[in-house]
Design a protein around this motif. Structure first.
Motif, PDB file in Angstrom:
ATOM      1  N   PRO A 190       0.833  -1.219   0.000  1.00 22.28           N
ATOM      2  CA  PRO A 190       0.000   0.000   0.000  1.00 22.28           C
ATOM      3  C   PRO A 190       0.860   1.258   0.000  1.00 22.28           C
ATOM      4  CG  PRO A 190      -0.860  -1.610   1.538  1.00 22.28           C
ATOM      5  CD  PRO A 190       0.444  -2.150   1.077  1.00 22.28           C
ATOM      6  N   ARG A 191       0.374   2.292  -0.640  1.00 16.54           N
ATOM      7  CA  ARG A 191       1.180   3.514  -0.765  1.00 16.54           C
ATOM      8  C   ARG A 191       0.291   4.717  -1.029  1.00 16.54           C
ATOM      9  NH1 ARG A 191       3.457   2.157  -6.845  1.00 16.54           N
ATOM     10  NH2 ARG A 191       1.554   2.802  -7.952  1.00 16.54           N
ATOM     11  N   ALA A 206      -7.135   9.829 -10.746  1.00 14.72           N
ATOM     12  CA  ALA A 206      -6.944   8.790  -9.724  1.00 14.72           C
ATOM     13  C   ALA A 206      -7.497   7.475 -10.245  1.00 14.72           C
ATOM     14  CB  ALA A 206      -7.627   9.188  -8.429  1.00 14.72           C
ATOM     15  N   GLU A 207      -6.606   6.551 -10.604  1.00 12.33           N
ATOM     16  CA  GLU A 207      -7.031   5.220 -11.061  1.00 12.33           C
ATOM     17  C   GLU A 207      -7.417   4.353  -9.869  1.00 12.33           C
ATOM     18  OE1 GLU A 207      -5.121   1.300 -13.318  1.00 12.33           O
ATOM     19  OE2 GLU A 207      -4.082   3.244 -13.423  1.00 12.33           O
ATOM     20  N   GLN A 208      -6.684   4.492  -8.786  1.00 10.67           N
ATOM     21  CA  GLN A 208      -6.967   3.740  -7.563  1.00 10.67           C
ATOM     22  C   GLN A 208      -6.511   4.566  -6.376  1.00 10.67           C
ATOM     23  OE1 GLN A 208      -6.463  -0.662  -7.508  1.00 10.67           O
ATOM     24  NE2 GLN A 208      -5.010  -0.271  -5.861  1.00 10.67           N
ATOM     25  N   GLY A 209      -7.349   4.609  -5.351  1.00  6.21           N
ATOM     26  CA  GLY A 209      -7.046   5.446  -4.188  1.00  6.21           C
ATOM     27  C   GLY A 209      -7.993   6.638  -4.118  1.00  6.21           C
ATOM     28  N   ARG A 210      -7.763   7.506  -3.134  1.00 11.02           N
ATOM     29  CA  ARG A 210      -8.662   8.644  -2.886  1.00 11.02           C
ATOM     30  C   ARG A 210      -7.933   9.938  -3.189  1.00 11.02           C
ATOM     31  NH1 ARG A 210      -9.155  11.512   1.799  1.00 11.02           N
ATOM     32  NH2 ARG A 210      -7.965   9.879   2.906  1.00 11.02           N
ATOM     33  N   PRO A 211      -8.420  10.715  -4.216  1.00  8.06           N
ATOM     34  CA  PRO A 211      -7.777  11.993  -4.522  1.00  8.06           C
ATOM     35  C   PRO A 211      -7.964  12.984  -3.372  1.00  8.06           C
ATOM     36  CG  PRO A 211      -9.789  11.742  -5.791  1.00  8.06           C
ATOM     37  CD  PRO A 211      -9.563  10.444  -5.103  1.00  8.06           C
ATOM     38  N   VAL A 224       0.269  14.941   0.237  1.00  9.32           N
ATOM     39  CA  VAL A 224      -0.404  13.771  -0.329  1.00  9.32           C
ATOM     40  C   VAL A 224      -1.328  14.220  -1.454  1.00  9.32           C
ATOM     41  CG1 VAL A 224      -1.960  11.844   0.116  1.00  9.32           C
ATOM     42  CG2 VAL A 224      -0.275  12.513   1.844  1.00  9.32           C
ATOM     43  N   LEU A 225      -1.181  13.594  -2.621  1.00  7.83           N
ATOM     44  CA  LEU A 225      -2.019  13.911  -3.778  1.00  7.83           C
ATOM     45  C   LEU A 225      -3.145  12.892  -3.925  1.00  7.83           C
ATOM     46  CD1 LEU A 225       0.872  14.708  -6.292  1.00  7.83           C
ATOM     47  CD2 LEU A 225      -0.409  16.329  -4.878  1.00  7.83           C
ATOM     48  N   ILE A 226      -2.797  11.610  -3.908  1.00 11.41           N
ATOM     49  CA  ILE A 226      -3.786  10.526  -3.947  1.00 11.41           C
ATOM     50  C   ILE A 226      -3.488   9.612  -2.775  1.00 11.41           C
ATOM     51  CG2 ILE A 226      -4.721   8.598  -5.277  1.00 11.41           C
ATOM     52  CD1 ILE A 226      -3.854  10.006  -7.816  1.00 11.41           C
ATOM     53  N   SER A 227      -4.451   9.488  -1.881  1.00 15.03           N
ATOM     54  CA  SER A 227      -4.241   8.722  -0.650  1.00 15.03           C
ATOM     55  C   SER A 227      -4.450   7.235  -0.904  1.00 15.03           C
ATOM     56  CB  SER A 227      -5.200   9.201   0.440  1.00 15.03           C
ATOM     57  OG  SER A 227      -5.077   8.380   1.585  1.00 15.03           O
ATOM     58  N   ALA A 241      -2.120   3.238  -4.197  1.00 14.84           N
ATOM     59  CA  ALA A 241      -2.612   4.413  -4.918  1.00 14.84           C
ATOM     60  C   ALA A 241      -1.994   4.454  -6.313  1.00 14.84           C
ATOM     61  CB  ALA A 241      -2.271   5.675  -4.145  1.00 14.84           C
ATOM     62  N   LYS A 242      -2.854   4.623  -7.324  1.00 18.66           N
ATOM     63  CA  LYS A 242      -2.400   4.717  -8.713  1.00 18.66           C
ATOM     64  C   LYS A 242      -3.065   5.913  -9.367  1.00 18.66           C
ATOM     65  CE  LYS A 242      -1.951  -0.303  -9.378  1.00 18.66           C
ATOM     66  NZ  LYS A 242      -2.391  -1.460 -10.206  1.00 18.66           N
TER      67      LYS A 242
END
Length: 401
Positions: A190-191, A206-211, A224-227, A241-242
């Motif tokens: 995870p990242r 944001a492909e995956q994760g929370r913007p 943090v840009l995408i959590s 995050a992707k």
């Protein structure tokens, strides 16, 4: 009479008949079917003519009956040439040895190359080829059939789907097609995706994760840009995050460009060396001695001998040393400024990767000093600003539980 066919190959003797009854002699020769042509009278008591070498030995009884004598003026044709050659035993031996050596060298495999390999090392393919009998200095007639050789090599190299063996003279090329393997995706923990620098957001996907940020928002380095954490305080889930985040970034460059630049020119003077090439060896026979120029460039030209479409491992090589001069040329101030700016732009694009755009550039300070132009330039660049930040602390908490 007409010249008989293949007279030069069968052998011709140019003779002169003297004394006796010349006319009777000529009639006797015609009566016995001897091949005689280009008959010419020389005075009253002699005549010249050409006769085949085999018929020449039939003249003795005819000469006795007619009272003529014969004098040989010239011997022409292949039998006489071969007789002269065979007297020179050293020359014949050398010629035979030369052709034997040439045939032997052209029958060897001098070079084995591999084409088309990307993942599989060339040494591994060459080692398999060696086991199958294909290697440099192997006789070509000892090689197995090309199709069989390719099939046997494919069996020993499961990572290759097809092999083609192509021989051109003394060179063999092994063409390979590697088997397609599914791409192994690395296991990722995870990242977050965070900002690598201060910037103003221009685009976020944001492909995956929370913007966490929005367009036109100013962010600082490390934000943090995408959590990679989804959910609320009670129920959370860590993900990889992707996505892609671009932003406006400002780069300041100190540019230094000389007004005088060196250029290389040729003087027209040169020194040439010539070599006889035998396989991987070169024997010099022309152009001995050191090159008399302090600065020069060397150009090498190789001219192999060819037989039909095959290149033999024998030929000529020429090395040419061309004298050079270095001249300093004064360039205009505007020209060198553009050179410096162009170099800075290329550096920005190379460092920040695909999709980078230079939006604007502004010269903050400029001066000319000591034969150089100095500039301080501010570039406004749109580039990808997202970098990875692993969530290592989540793994520690899970192990504690």
């Amino acid at each position: 009479m007409r010249t008989p066919s293949l007279a030069n190959i069968r052998g011709t003797v140019h003779i002169v008949l003297l004394g006796g009854d010349i006319e009777a002699m000529i009639n006797e020769m015609a009566k016995h079917g001897l091949n005689v042509w280009e008959i010419k009278a020389i005075g009253n008591r002699s005549a010249s003519m050409n006769i085949l070498v085999n018929d020449f030995f039939e003249l003795r009884p005819l000469l006795k009956r007619t009272g003529c004598r014969v004098r040989v003026k010239q011997r022409i044709g292949l039998p006489f040439f071969m007789a002269r050659v065979l007297k020179r035993k050293l020359f014949v031996t050398g010629a035979i040895l030369f052709f034997v050596l040439l045939y032997g060298m052209s029958s060897l495999i001098w070079d084995v190359k591999v084409e088309g390999n990307i993942k599989i090392p060339e040494e591994e393919i060459l080692e398999v080829a060696r086991k199958e009998g294909l290697y440099p200095f192997q006789f070509s007639f000892r090689l197995p059939e090309q199709d069989e050789l390719a099939k046997d090599m494919v069996k020993q190299l499961p990572a290759i789907s097809w092999i083609g063996v192509n021989r051109e003279g003394t060179k063999v090329t092994i063409q390979v097609v590697e088997a397609d393997e599914p791409e192994k995706k690395p296991l990722m923990s995870p990242r977050h995706l965070i900002s690598k620098t201060d910037a103003v957001i221009t685009e976020i996907y944001a492909e995956q994760g929370r913007p966490v940020v929005q367009k036109d928002m100013r962010v600082k380095k490390g934000a943090v840009l995408i959590s990679g954490i989804l959910g609320d305080e009670e129920n959370t889930q860590s993900v990889v995050a992707k996505g892609e985040v671009k932003g406006l970034v400002w780069h300041e460059y100190n540019i230094e460009v000389p007004l005088l630049q060196k250029q290389i020119t040729y003087t027209g003077e040169s020194k040439e060396r010539r070599f006889l090439v035998l396989g991987n060896r070169a024997i010099q026979f022309w152009g001995y001695g050191d090159t008399p120029y302090s600065k020069f460039e060397t150009i090498t030209e190789v001219d192999p001998l060819k037989w039909r479409s095959f290149k033999l491992p024998v030929g000529w090589m020429t090395e040419i040393d061309r004298e050079t001069l270095y001249k300093e040329q004064s360039l205009g101030e505007e020209f060198v400024k553009e050179q410096g700016l162009k170099a800075a732009r290329n550096d920005i694009l190379a460092k920040n990767g695909k999709g980078t755009k230079i939006i604007s550039e502004k010269i903050l300070h400029e001066k000319k000093e000591n034969g150089k132009v100095y500039m301080k330039v501010l570039f406004e660049v749109e580039e990808s600003i997202a970098v990875e930040l692993p969530l290592v602390y989540n793994q520690v908490e899970d192990q504690g539980e």
